[in-house]
Design a protein around this motif. Structure first.
Motif, PDB file in Angstrom:
ATOM      1  N   THR A   1      77.880  29.826  34.359  1.00  0.00           N
ATOM      2  CA  THR A   1      79.023  30.465  34.331  1.00  0.00           C
ATOM      3  C   THR A   1      80.296  29.909  34.597  1.00  0.00           C
ATOM      4  OG1 THR A   1      77.309  31.938  35.726  1.00  0.00           O
ATOM      5  CG2 THR A   1      79.473  32.354  36.103  1.00  0.00           C
ATOM      6  N   VAL A   2      81.197  30.459  33.741  1.00  0.00           N
ATOM      7  CA  VAL A   2      82.509  29.694  33.644  1.00  0.00           C
ATOM      8  C   VAL A   2      83.470  30.749  33.620  1.00  0.00           C
ATOM      9  CG1 VAL A   2      84.208  28.338  32.339  1.00  0.00           C
ATOM     10  CG2 VAL A   2      81.524  27.853  32.132  1.00  0.00           C
ATOM     11  N   PRO A   3      84.595  30.855  34.661  1.00  0.00           N
ATOM     12  CA  PRO A   3      85.435  31.611  34.784  1.00  0.00           C
ATOM     13  C   PRO A   3      86.513  31.312  33.881  1.00  0.00           C
ATOM     14  CG  PRO A   3      85.737  30.079  36.790  1.00  0.00           C
ATOM     15  CD  PRO A   3      84.473  29.892  35.666  1.00  0.00           C
ATOM     16  N   THR A   4      87.176  32.328  33.187  1.00  0.00           N
ATOM     17  CA  THR A   4      88.382  32.055  32.115  1.00  0.00           C
ATOM     18  C   THR A   4      89.576  32.892  32.741  1.00  0.00           C
ATOM     19  OG1 THR A   4      87.714  34.136  30.981  1.00  0.00           O
ATOM     20  CG2 THR A   4      86.628  32.102  30.218  1.00  0.00           C
ATOM     21  N   LYS A   5      90.572  33.087  31.822  1.00  0.00           N
ATOM     22  CA  LYS A   5      91.713  33.615  32.437  1.00  0.00           C
ATOM     23  C   LYS A   5      91.617  35.189  32.547  1.00  0.00           C
ATOM     24  CE  LYS A   5      94.938  30.429  30.303  1.00  0.00           C
ATOM     25  NZ  LYS A   5      95.912  30.147  29.455  1.00  0.00           N
ATOM     26  N   ASP A   6      90.765  35.760  31.554  1.00  0.00           N
ATOM     27  CA  ASP A   6      90.821  37.147  31.632  1.00  0.00           C
ATOM     28  C   ASP A   6      89.322  37.739  32.206  1.00  0.00           C
ATOM     29  OD1 ASP A   6      92.994  37.304  29.783  1.00  0.00           O
ATOM     30  OD2 ASP A   6      91.451  36.964  28.071  1.00  0.00           O
ATOM     31  N   ALA A   7      88.230  37.021  32.168  1.00  0.00           N
ATOM     32  CA  ALA A   7      87.022  37.115  32.783  1.00  0.00           C
ATOM     33  C   ALA A   7      86.212  36.295  33.303  1.00  0.00           C
ATOM     34  CB  ALA A   7      86.286  37.946  31.761  1.00  0.00           C
ATOM     35  N   VAL A   8      84.840  36.354  33.832  1.00  0.00           N
ATOM     36  CA  VAL A   8      83.792  35.489  33.867  1.00  0.00           C
ATOM     37  C   VAL A   8      82.825  35.112  32.748  1.00  0.00           C
ATOM     38  CG1 VAL A   8      82.119  34.716  35.655  1.00  0.00           C
ATOM     39  CG2 VAL A   8      84.219  35.524  36.577  1.00  0.00           C
ATOM     40  N   LEU A   9      82.698  34.238  32.360  1.00  0.00           N
ATOM     41  CA  LEU A   9      81.664  34.071  31.038  1.00  0.00           C
ATOM     42  C   LEU A   9      80.491  33.466  31.534  1.00  0.00           C
ATOM     43  CD1 LEU A   9      81.169  34.135  27.842  1.00  0.00           C
ATOM     44  CD2 LEU A   9      82.154  31.759  27.976  1.00  0.00           C
ATOM     45  N   THR A  10      79.494  34.525  31.341  1.00  0.00           N
ATOM     46  CA  THR A  10      78.099  33.997  31.763  1.00  0.00           C
ATOM     47  C   THR A  10      77.476  33.860  30.579  1.00  0.00           C
ATOM     48  OG1 THR A  10      78.118  34.802  33.881  1.00  0.00           O
ATOM     49  CG2 THR A  10      75.903  34.440  33.152  1.00  0.00           C
ATOM     50  N   VAL A  11      76.561  32.547  30.205  1.00  0.00           N
ATOM     51  CA  VAL A  11      75.615  32.444  29.055  1.00  0.00           C
ATOM     52  C   VAL A  11      74.480  31.953  29.705  1.00  0.00           C
ATOM     53  CG1 VAL A  11      75.592  31.350  26.959  1.00  0.00           C
ATOM     54  CG2 VAL A  11      77.724  31.735  27.918  1.00  0.00           C
ATOM     55  N   ASN A  12      73.096  32.621  29.150  1.00  0.00           N
ATOM     56  CA  ASN A  12      72.041  32.009  29.642  1.00  0.00           C
ATOM     57  C   ASN A  12      71.304  31.378  28.259  1.00  0.00           C
ATOM     58  OD1 ASN A  12      71.809  33.624  32.064  1.00  0.00           O
ATOM     59  ND2 ASN A  12      71.724  35.377  30.857  1.00  0.00           N
ATOM     60  N   GLY A  13      70.289  30.594  28.905  1.00  0.00           N
ATOM     61  CA  GLY A  13      69.818  29.826  27.835  1.00  0.00           C
ATOM     62  C   GLY A  13      68.570  28.943  28.337  1.00  0.00           C
ATOM     63  N   THR A  14      68.045  27.984  27.645  1.00  0.00           N
ATOM     64  CA  THR A  14      66.877  27.105  28.169  1.00  0.00           C
ATOM     65  C   THR A  14      67.196  25.727  27.928  1.00  0.00           C
ATOM     66  OG1 THR A  14      66.111  27.030  25.685  1.00  0.00           O
ATOM     67  CG2 THR A  14      65.311  29.062  27.177  1.00  0.00           C
ATOM     68  N   MET A  15      66.609  24.981  29.074  1.00  0.00           N
ATOM     69  CA  MET A  15      66.478  23.506  28.995  1.00  0.00           C
ATOM     70  C   MET A  15      65.342  23.255  28.787  1.00  0.00           C
ATOM     71  SD  MET A  15      65.510  20.560  30.712  1.00  0.00           S
ATOM     72  CE  MET A  15      65.095  21.316  32.078  1.00  0.00           C
ATOM     73  N   LYS A  16      65.166  22.114  27.795  1.00  0.00           N
ATOM     74  CA  LYS A  16      63.723  21.422  27.542  1.00  0.00           C
ATOM     75  C   LYS A  16      63.948  19.995  27.498  1.00  0.00           C
ATOM     76  CE  LYS A  16      61.564  24.964  24.692  1.00  0.00           C
ATOM     77  NZ  LYS A  16      61.160  25.534  23.701  1.00  0.00           N
ATOM     78  N   LEU A  17      63.214  19.256  28.314  1.00  0.00           N
ATOM     79  CA  LEU A  17      62.987  17.756  28.332  1.00  0.00           C
ATOM     80  C   LEU A  17      61.810  17.131  28.095  1.00  0.00           C
ATOM     81  CD1 LEU A  17      64.544  15.217  29.446  1.00  0.00           C
ATOM     82  CD2 LEU A  17      63.639  15.553  31.640  1.00  0.00           C
ATOM     83  N   LYS A  18      61.894  16.173  27.167  1.00  0.00           N
ATOM     84  CA  LYS A  18      60.544  15.437  26.863  1.00  0.00           C
ATOM     85  C   LYS A  18      60.756  14.166  27.372  1.00  0.00           C
ATOM     86  CE  LYS A  18      56.926  14.335  23.747  1.00  0.00           C
ATOM     87  NZ  LYS A  18      56.663  14.375  22.350  1.00  0.00           N
ATOM     88  N   ASN A  19      60.106  13.647  28.524  1.00  0.00           N
ATOM     89  CA  ASN A  19      60.262  12.443  29.236  1.00  0.00           C
ATOM     90  C   ASN A  19      60.748  11.207  28.439  1.00  0.00           C
ATOM     91  OD1 ASN A  19      60.758  10.972  31.421  1.00  0.00           O
ATOM     92  ND2 ASN A  19      59.011  10.932  32.342  1.00  0.00           N
ATOM     93  N   GLY A  20      61.876  10.656  28.334  1.00  0.00           N
ATOM     94  CA  GLY A  20      62.210   9.273  27.754  1.00  0.00           C
ATOM     95  C   GLY A  20      62.580   9.471  26.280  1.00  0.00           C
ATOM     96  N   GLU A  21      62.498  10.794  25.755  1.00  0.00           N
ATOM     97  CA  GLU A  21      62.702  11.135  24.383  1.00  0.00           C
ATOM     98  C   GLU A  21      63.991  11.930  24.002  1.00  0.00           C
ATOM     99  OE1 GLU A  21      59.297  12.272  21.880  1.00  0.00           O
ATOM    100  OE2 GLU A  21      57.935  10.654  23.130  1.00  0.00           O
TER     101      GLU A  21
END
Length: 194
Positions: free
Chosen positions: A51-71
């Protein structure tokens, strides 16, 4: 102005905000010990809300995080409703790739190239520790721009939810010749203008 139009008018803006938050996330300090890796499967995934507020509105973007340990760790952000990827950040212990899918641009930088602009603790291993700490019961899974040390995004936040340790396939980001490489100094100039 709706979110879809925001992406058309300034398609690189969300990517830059993501980069700024990621730099802060990698460099922020935690007072909690990461603990033993004995409970870690080597895989960690979650849903992400930026969630990032901008001058005109609040921008919300959804997504995913994937982590492979050490790689490798990948953050993928999706356009609302259409669910197509608008931005991706691919991080390995040696390099960072930021992809703007809407503008067909990317930045690829080695850790050595980023060394001068990242805090000393901004390592892949430190990022892993933060993500595993956030995934534990009672872990801090919401971080604000202020907590990340990004004053220009003090009201912005990144939230990680629905953690899983189930194995998954995580492949390096491949880009076609349609993507234009943007140099690191251009990225820095754009970040400074935010």
């Amino acid at each position: 102005m709706n979110v879809k139009n925001k992406f058309r008018t300034r398609p690189f803006m969300p990517l830059l905000c993501l980069m700024a938050l990621l730099i802060g996330l990698a460099g922020c300090k935690t007072s909690r010990q990461a603990g033993s890796k004995s409970n870690e499967t080597g895989y960690l995934s979650s849903k992400v809300t930026l969630t990032v507020p901008t001058k005109d509105a609040v921008l919300t973007v959804n997504g995913t995080m994937k982590l492979k340990n050490g790689e490798r760790m990948q953050l993928s952000f999706l356009m609302p409703i259409l669910r197509s990827e608008v931005a991706r950040i691919d991080i390995t212990p040696d390099e960072v790739i930021l992809v703007d899918r809407m503008g067909k641009r990317y930045v690829q930088a080695s850790r050595q190239e980023l060394k001068g602009m990242l805090p000393k603790k901004a390592t892949f291993q430190h990022l892993e520790k933060l993500l595993y700490a956030a995934s534990r019961p009672g872990g801090k899974n919401t971080l604000t721009g202020s907590e990340l040390g990004i004053p220009s995004l003090e009201k912005g936040k990144i939230e990680l939810t629905d953690f899983s340790t189930k194995p998954f396939n995580l492949t390096p980001t491949q880009l076609s010749s349609r993507y234009q490489k943007v140099e690191l100094h251009e990225l820095l100039e754009m970040l400074m203008s935010l």
